[in-house]
Each structure stands twice: as C-alpha cells, then as structure tokens.
Design an enzyme around this catalytic site. Structure first.
Site, PDB file in Angstrom:
ATOM      1  N   SER A  85       0.795  -1.228   0.000  1.00 43.39           N
ATOM      2  CA  SER A  85       0.000   0.000   0.000  1.00 43.39           C
ATOM      3  C   SER A  85       0.830   1.282   0.000  1.00 43.39           C
ATOM      4  O   SER A  85       1.507   1.589  -0.969  1.00 43.39           O
ATOM      5  CB  SER A  85      -0.939  -0.057   1.200  1.00 43.39           C
TER       6      SER A  85
ATOM      7  N   ASP B 143      -2.250   1.338  -3.285  1.00 45.61           N
ATOM      8  CA  ASP B 143      -3.173   0.274  -3.707  1.00 45.61           C
ATOM      9  C   ASP B 143      -4.615   0.782  -3.770  1.00 45.61           C
ATOM     10  O   ASP B 143      -5.553  -0.007  -3.823  1.00 45.61           O
ATOM     11  CB  ASP B 143      -3.054  -0.965  -2.804  1.00 45.61           C
TER      12      ASP B 143
ATOM     13  N   ASN C  58      -6.474   9.360   7.751  1.00 45.75           N
ATOM     14  CA  ASN C  58      -5.590   9.178   6.600  1.00 45.75           C
ATOM     15  C   ASN C  58      -6.338   8.874   5.302  1.00 45.75           C
ATOM     16  O   ASN C  58      -5.713   8.633   4.268  1.00 45.75           O
ATOM     17  CB  ASN C  58      -4.538   8.104   6.890  1.00 45.75           C
TER      18      ASN C  58
ATOM     19  N   PRO D 289       2.803   2.432  18.219  1.00 44.62           N
ATOM     20  CA  PRO D 289       3.714   1.796  17.273  1.00 44.62           C
ATOM     21  C   PRO D 289       2.972   1.547  15.963  1.00 44.62           C
ATOM     22  O   PRO D 289       1.824   1.109  15.982  1.00 44.62           O
ATOM     23  CB  PRO D 289       4.065   0.468  17.955  1.00 44.62           C
ATOM     24  N   SER D 290       3.598   1.845  14.843  1.00 44.75           N
ATOM     25  CA  SER D 290       2.959   1.572  13.555  1.00 44.75           C
ATOM     26  C   SER D 290       2.855   0.067  13.351  1.00 44.75           C
ATOM     27  O   SER D 290       3.713  -0.690  13.782  1.00 44.75           O
ATOM     28  CB  SER D 290       3.801   2.186  12.432  1.00 44.75           C
TER      29      SER D 290
ATOM     30  N   ARG E 175       4.579   6.216  15.730  1.00 45.82           N
ATOM     31  CA  ARG E 175       3.905   7.415  15.224  1.00 45.82           C
ATOM     32  C   ARG E 175       3.562   8.351  16.375  1.00 45.82           C
ATOM     33  O   ARG E 175       3.151   7.900  17.453  1.00 45.82           O
ATOM     34  CB  ARG E 175       2.622   7.036  14.486  1.00 45.82           C
TER      35      ARG E 175
HETATM   36  C1  G16 Z   1      -3.074   0.376   6.566  1.00 38.31           C
HETATM   37  C2  G16 Z   1      -4.364   0.093   7.280  1.00 38.31           C
HETATM   38  C3  G16 Z   1      -4.938   1.382   7.815  1.00 38.31           C
HETATM   39  C4  G16 Z   1      -3.912   2.095   8.686  1.00 38.31           C
HETATM   40  C5  G16 Z   1      -2.594   2.262   7.935  1.00 38.31           C
HETATM   41  C6  G16 Z   1      -1.482   2.796   8.807  1.00 38.31           C
HETATM   42  O1  G16 Z   1      -3.316   1.207   5.481  1.00 38.31           O
HETATM   43  O2  G16 Z   1      -5.270  -0.516   6.396  1.00 38.31           O
HETATM   44  O3  G16 Z   1      -6.092   1.068   8.558  1.00 38.31           O
HETATM   45  O4  G16 Z   1      -4.364   3.343   9.074  1.00 38.31           O
HETATM   46  O5  G16 Z   1      -2.163   1.003   7.450  1.00 38.31           O
HETATM   47  O6  G16 Z   1      -1.285   1.890   9.852  1.00 38.31           O
HETATM   48  P1  G16 Z   1      -0.124   2.068  10.912  1.00 38.31           P
HETATM   49  O7  G16 Z   1      -0.317   3.423  11.493  1.00 38.31           O
HETATM   50  O8  G16 Z   1      -0.337   0.964  11.888  1.00 38.31           O
HETATM   51  O9  G16 Z   1       1.170   2.000  10.163  1.00 38.31           O
HETATM   52  P2  G16 Z   1      -2.585   0.970   4.087  1.00 38.31           P
HETATM   53  O10 G16 Z   1      -3.233   1.947   3.185  1.00 38.31           O
HETATM   54  O11 G16 Z   1      -1.128   1.211   4.297  1.00 38.31           O
HETATM   55  O12 G16 Z   1      -2.901  -0.463   3.771  1.00 38.31           O
END
Ligand code: G16
Length: 544
Positions: free
Chosen positions: A65, A277, A371, A498-499, A506
């Site tokens: 993504s 994506d 986002n 944590p991401s 984050r």
């Molecule tokens: C994915 C998830 C989203 C999330 C994002 C960031 O999005 O589908 O729900 O907000 O990751 O997640 P994190 O903050 O845990 O890194 P994508 O568009 O990257 O598939």
C-alpha cells in the site's frame, strides 16, 4: 494434503532461514520484499486452509500500500470481503514464525484444531499491486495454494478494494455484482451516473486532478475516466511513470501537509491523492497564498454524514446513523459530527479491521481514518428495506425519489473495505448535488492544527497502548510525560503508537495554534526517543 510435497518445496525454495521477525500487523505482513518469499508461500497455504474451513473463496492481496516501493506485503481477505478474522491472525503468526522443521507440525495442529476436511474444495482469489517484487511473491503464493490443493483465481494487477469486491461477488454468487474488473467499474459508474441529473451547476467543479501515487490506482482511475467522461473530467498525474509513493500519494500529502510531486498549483483546483493500492483518498487544494488545505478522511466522513442527515429523512425510513473514528480524528471533526450533527461516534484502534466491525453495529455506519481510509456499511435489513420501499406503491413520489437516490448511493459504495475511487464517486455525488466547490466543502468545519511525526526506536513492540490507542501504558512514565506536555497547550492533545505497517513509532499532536503544534509534536517525539530507546538523531524542538 500432501505434507511431504509442502515440506520439500518449503525447504528447497521457501525456507524460513532469514530469522526475520515479522507479525501480522495493521494490514497483514509487511516488510522489505526480499524477506517475504517464505511468508507468501505459507500464506498461500493458510488461505487454502481457511477456504476449506469456511467453504468459501478467500482473497490474498500482495501489496504494501502506502509503503515505499522496496517493501511489499500480503493480507488475506475473508469470504464476506472483510479483513481476516483476528483469531486467524494468530495462526498466520504461528505459521510464519515456525522454523522449517516446525512448519508441518503447525499446519497439522491447525487442521486438527479446526477439524478441517483436507480434501474439501478451496479457492483463493489473488491480486497484486504494481510493485516489481509482486510477480516473484505471487509465484510463491501460488505454489503454496497449489501444493495444499487449492484452486487459484489470479486477477493480476488490481487495487486492494477491487480484490475485496471480487471476493464478495464470488461468494454471493454474483449477487453483489459481476466478479470481474469490468463488473466493478460498471456497478460503481452506473450508480454514480444514475444520480447525476441535468441541472445546471454554478459552483460544482467537474474537473478533478488525481495523484495516483504512481500505483495501481492509475489503471483503475483510467477505466473510470472513460466511463464518466461526460460528467467528470479526471486528469491523472503520478500515473505510474514515476516512483511509487515517492513524494506523492495520500499518505505523503496527509503526513507532510504539502502538495505531491507534479500537482497543479493553481489556486482552488480540486485535487485528490490516493495511495499505492487505492484504498485511501484525500482531497486538497491550495489557496491564493499557496497554502495547502487538506480535506482528509475526517472531512470526507463529515460530508457523507451531513448528506445522509439531509437525504435519509426524505426517504421516510427510520435509519440509525453512526460514525467510527480513531485517535487520529481531528478534534474539530469529532465535535462537528457529535455536537452539531448530533450523530453518535465510536472510537477504535487504528486499522480498518477494527473500524469496519464497529461500524457494522449501526444501521448505516460510516467509518473513516483521518488518513483517508474508509467507507460506509449498511445492515442487510436496511438494504432490503430500501429495496422494498422502492417497490411500495403507497409511498409518495418524493419519498420514492429519495429512496432510489439512496439505493444508488448504496450501490456506488464498496462496502467491503475503504475504496479510494468509490469514495471519490460518493464525494463527487454529494458535491454535485449540493452545488459545492472544494472550498465550500472545506468550510463545513475548521480543522485544529495538527502534526504527525515518526520516531525510530530499537524495538517498537515495547510500546503498549490502551483506550483506542489514546493512552500509553509502556514504557512507564511516557504517558505522564505526554500529559504534562499537552497540558501547556490550549486545546492540546497528543498520543503515540507503534505503527503496524512501518518500523517506526507514530506521534500525533494537535492544539489550537498552527506554530505551537509543531513544538508539541517535537516535544512528544523527543519523549518517545528518550523513554523508548530511540535510535538515530534525537528529534529537534523548534524555537517557536
Ligand atoms: C493500513 C491500514 C490502515 C492504517 C494504515 C497505517 O493502510 O489498512 O487502517 O491506518 O495502514 O497503519 P499504521 O499506522 O499501523 O502504520 P494501508 O493503506 O497502508 O494499507
């Protein structure tokens, strides 16, 4: 199940020898593409087993993504088009962390535990984004599926939401739509065109500029462009000729609050950024002072709720509406929806998988992450009620018209997951009907200034949160530090987490001052760096 074959091929081509620690995160497994071969082989096997267990087709999407081009990932899609059930995320973790010697044991254990019939039919629907590593990883997934006696339906290079759509169509015997990419484009476009009338518009801008993040969304957007050319004109940039997600795309625009590469700079042009994506969307424009205005997921959700609050009463149907947000939701958006529109809001942790389920508790549940990741879900009873009302000859013409309009809205929305292009059609429908330009859309409320930062730490798994990620439990003392920093800012709020998709922590901060918010974010980032074993240079606090 030919365990010997699975084992041999695993050891020979897809050995778990790199000892790379990886977890099923916010959106599946995601890391550097070179670490993923064995993960894809094992996920192909898991998807097959899950398909046998559910007696339905399972989706397998190869994408990272918003991450940079060198990353890749995989996520599984359940029969109803939703993200993989949480309990099976644990199985995925066990399977992927198993050594080569343990693999067959873990597999057998899962099959016995769930009483899975090994000779049952299995179908795995496969898609991938445009990343170069995708074809190698696809091969690994297909080997896993075929060796565990599953059938592969490979749809090639498609967007994540298209894969979700295909899974639902196939599992509902085409009731949700035709299980082809043409079927997807037609379903959404026809619903969109059905709600377009010939009325003259004074403010509405039919011209759109779409930043496709140099990803697969460009291919899908081009298909919509052809279908919709008489009603909207979509100029696509970052269309695949540049580097994926590099200084472009929804994540870049949202986090850095800046224009993407190649964006038009003319004031008040209506612009859109989607991600790699095509499951996220952000609107934006710049004003005559070159200031960038973001209309993010929160504002899109607020627009949708505003519209539903006007449309639903006209149908005469009794429908309960709700919104789901995360800690990233701007305080002004939460206030607008709950205080002005009087619509209930629930909060969940980050991740569509959480928001989606929470939204299903409402008759009509709108969910959006700030986002830009979001959609609307409708209870089956509501959809049936809408269809019945359209056929009901006793209702007034006014009610029927409103109900037909609402049923087209249902059809234009990809209910299975956030879908940038479906969301775009919905936003455009609303703006057209209200005869609003992008600036009028922006005015529904004013965002509190906010800032996001990323901090690199030694091991982000030491960070634990609760209360929908708004409270940090560990490391000890970090939450107290954040609280004391925030208390010095008017309307201040900050949190860290944590991401689940990148190897970072984050930081989010907001307050009512556009300059001060940068300082607050940096102070919180510094606290993370100090208390959670930050690596690399410490964040610098700006002077003012
Ligand atoms: C994915 C998830 C989203 C999330 C994002 C960031 O999005 O589908 O729900 O907000 O990751 O997640 P994190 O903050 O845990 O890194 P994508 O568009 O990257 O598939």
């Amino acid at each position: 199940m030919d365990y010997l074959l699975i084992d041999n091929i695993s050891r020979k081509y897809y050995s778990n020898s790199c000892q790379h620690k990886i977890q099923y995160g916010t959106a599946g497994f995601r890391t550097r593409a070179e670490h993923l071969n064995y993960v894809l082989y094992r996920m192909g096997i898991l998807a097959t087993i899950r398909s046998k267990f559910c007696a339905a087709a399972i989706g397998l999407m190869i994408t990272a993504s918003h991450n940079e081009e060198s990353d890749n990932g995989v996520k599984l899609v359940d029969p109803s088009g939703e993200m993989l059930e949480a309990a099976w995320e644990n199985i995925a973790n066990n399977l992927v962390s198993a050594s080569d010697d343990e693999l067959i044991h873990v597999l057998r254990e899962t099959i016995n535990h769930y009483n899975i019939k090994e000779d049952a039919e299995a179908t795995v629907i496969v898609g991938r984004d445009t990343r170069k590593s995708g074809s190698m990883l696809l091969e690994a997934a297909i080997k896993g599926i075929e060796n565990s006696k599953g059938n592969v339906r490979d749809f090639g290079i498609i967007t994540t939401p298209q894969l979700h759509y295909l899974v639902v169509c196939i599992n509902t015997n085409h009731q949700y739509g035709d299980p082809t990419i043409e079927g997807y484009i037609s379903k959404l476009s026809n619903a969109f065109l059905g709600n377009r009338n010939a009325q003259e518009k004074k403010q509405y801008q039919s011209q759109l500029y779409l930043d496709a993040a140099n990803g697969v969304g460009a291919i899908a957007a081009r298909k919509f462009t052809e279908k919709l050319e008489n009603s909207i004109n979509i100029d696509i940039f970052n269309d695949g000729s540049g580097v994926l997600n590099s200084k472009c795309g929804a994540d870049y625009v949202k986090i850095y609050q800046t224009l993407p590469l190649n964006s038009p700079t003319e004031p008040y042009f209506k612009c859109i950024s989607i991600d790699g994506d095509a499951d996220r969307i952000i609107y934006y424009y710049s004003d005559q002072f070159q200031k960038v205005h973001l209309l993010d997921g929160d504002k899109i959700a607020a627009l949708i709720i505003t519209y539903f609050k006007e449309l639903l009463p006209l149908t005469g149907l009794s429908i309960q509406l709700g919104l789901v947000q995360t800690a990233y939701a701007n305080g002004a958006s939460t206030n607008y929806v709950s205080e002005i529109l009087k619509v209930p809001i629930s909060f969940t942790s980050t991740g569509v998988k959480y928001l989606h389920h929470e939204a299903q508790k409402f008759d009509v549940g709108v969910y959006f992450e700030a986002n830009g990741h979001g959609t609307v879900v409708f209870k089956e009873e509501i959809v049936n009620m809408v269809h019945a009302a359209i056929k009901d000859e006793t209702i007034t013409e006014k009610k029927r018209k409103a109900t037909i309009k609402f049923s087209r809205i249902i059809d234009m929305i990809n209910q299975s997951v956030g879908d940038a292009l479906s969301d775009m059609l919905l936003v455009e429908t609303i703006l057209y009907e209200k005869d609003w330009n992008v600036e009028m859309f922006d005015r529904i409320y004013t965002d509190l200034p906010n800032k996001q930062l990323k901090v690199k730490v030694k091991d982000r798994s030491i960070i634990k949160t609760e209360n929908a990620e708004r409270t940090c439990l560990s490391p000890i003392g970090l939450q107290q530090k954040i609280d004391s920093l925030v208390s010095l800012y008017s309307k201040g709020r900050a949190f860290i987490r944590p991401s689940g998709t990148e190897d970072i922590v984050r930081v989010y901060a907001e307050c009512d001052d556009a300059v001060a918010v940068n300082k607050l974010a940096a102070e919180v980032a510094l606290a993370v760096h100090q208390l959670a074993d930050g690596i690399g240079p410490a964040p610098v606090i700006p002077n003012n």
